[in-house]
Design a protein around this motif. Sequence first.
Motif, PDB file in Angstrom:
ATOM      1  N   SER A   1     -17.261  11.567 -17.933  1.00  0.00           N
ATOM      2  CA  SER A   1     -16.536  10.739 -18.900  1.00  0.00           C
ATOM      3  C   SER A   1     -16.653  11.322 -20.307  1.00  0.00           C
ATOM      4  O   SER A   1     -15.692  11.286 -21.084  1.00  0.00           O
ATOM      5  CB  SER A   1     -17.005   9.280 -18.858  1.00  0.00           C
TER       6      SER A   1
ATOM      7  N   GLN B   1       1.110  10.897 -23.383  1.00  0.00           N
ATOM      8  CA  GLN B   1       1.030  10.441 -21.984  1.00  0.00           C
ATOM      9  C   GLN B   1      -0.218  10.983 -21.295  1.00  0.00           C
ATOM     10  O   GLN B   1      -0.887  10.267 -20.554  1.00  0.00           O
ATOM     11  CB  GLN B   1       2.276  10.859 -21.203  1.00  0.00           C
TER      12      GLN B   1
ATOM     13  N   GLU C   1      -3.231   9.139 -22.553  1.00  0.00           N
ATOM     14  CA  GLU C   1      -3.304   7.800 -21.951  1.00  0.00           C
ATOM     15  C   GLU C   1      -3.882   7.865 -20.539  1.00  0.00           C
ATOM     16  O   GLU C   1      -4.713   7.038 -20.154  1.00  0.00           O
ATOM     17  CB  GLU C   1      -1.900   7.193 -21.928  1.00  0.00           C
ATOM     18  N   LYS C   2      -3.448   8.863 -19.770  1.00  0.00           N
ATOM     19  CA  LYS C   2      -3.974   9.036 -18.404  1.00  0.00           C
ATOM     20  C   LYS C   2      -5.477   9.336 -18.431  1.00  0.00           C
ATOM     21  O   LYS C   2      -6.231   8.797 -17.628  1.00  0.00           O
ATOM     22  CB  LYS C   2      -3.245  10.178 -17.687  1.00  0.00           C
TER      23      LYS C   2
ATOM     24  N   SER D   1      -7.578   8.515 -20.798  1.00  0.00           N
ATOM     25  CA  SER D   1      -8.256   7.281 -21.220  1.00  0.00           C
ATOM     26  C   SER D   1      -8.432   6.329 -20.042  1.00  0.00           C
ATOM     27  O   SER D   1      -9.486   5.690 -19.904  1.00  0.00           O
ATOM     28  CB  SER D   1      -7.476   6.592 -22.342  1.00  0.00           C
ATOM     29  N   LEU D   2      -7.420   6.232 -19.196  1.00  0.00           N
ATOM     30  CA  LEU D   2      -7.529   5.393 -17.994  1.00  0.00           C
ATOM     31  C   LEU D   2      -8.587   5.932 -17.041  1.00  0.00           C
ATOM     32  O   LEU D   2      -9.336   5.162 -16.427  1.00  0.00           O
ATOM     33  CB  LEU D   2      -6.179   5.289 -17.287  1.00  0.00           C
ATOM     34  N   ALA D   3      -8.656   7.251 -16.914  1.00  0.00           N
ATOM     35  CA  ALA D   3      -9.677   7.857 -16.049  1.00  0.00           C
ATOM     36  C   ALA D   3     -11.078   7.570 -16.585  1.00  0.00           C
ATOM     37  O   ALA D   3     -12.001   7.270 -15.809  1.00  0.00           O
ATOM     38  CB  ALA D   3      -9.448   9.369 -15.936  1.00  0.00           C
TER      39      ALA D   3
ATOM     40  N   SER E   1     -11.970   4.986 -18.409  1.00  0.00           N
ATOM     41  CA  SER E   1     -12.233   3.566 -18.116  1.00  0.00           C
ATOM     42  C   SER E   1     -12.600   3.365 -16.657  1.00  0.00           C
ATOM     43  O   SER E   1     -13.496   2.586 -16.330  1.00  0.00           O
ATOM     44  CB  SER E   1     -11.012   2.713 -18.469  1.00  0.00           C
ATOM     45  N   GLY E   2     -11.896   4.077 -15.772  1.00  0.00           N
ATOM     46  CA  GLY E   2     -12.201   3.989 -14.343  1.00  0.00           C
ATOM     47  C   GLY E   2     -13.596   4.487 -14.030  1.00  0.00           C
ATOM     48  O   GLY E   2     -14.311   3.884 -13.215  1.00  0.00           O
TER      49      GLY E   2
ATOM     50  N   GLN F   1     -16.094   1.866 -15.170  1.00  0.00           N
ATOM     51  CA  GLN F   1     -16.129   0.736 -14.240  1.00  0.00           C
ATOM     52  C   GLN F   1     -16.844   1.119 -12.952  1.00  0.00           C
ATOM     53  O   GLN F   1     -17.614   0.335 -12.406  1.00  0.00           O
ATOM     54  CB  GLN F   1     -14.718   0.236 -13.937  1.00  0.00           C
TER      55      GLN F   1
END
Length: 72
Positions: A28, A42, A45-46, A48-50, A52-53, A56
């Motif tokens: 991360s 884009q 953003e992808k 950033s989602l990774a 966050s994943g 989690q």
Amino acid sequence: MASNLAEDHDRIAADLNDGLIHRMFALSLDLHAALTLLGDHQAAEKISLAISGLHQAIKDLRTTIYDLRPPA
């Protein structure tokens, strides 16, 4: 026997924390560093989602580890 199971639980928890969780956190951080290199919204953003994943997944893994209890 319960003592052995408790010791096994503690060892497994420590191994996961020192190994898998640390590697996931390092990934991360690497992804976070890559964000600063991107000009593509884009892609950022992808990533950033990774990130966050991964965070989690780390949280879920820690919860699973600490919820494990040796049978009574």
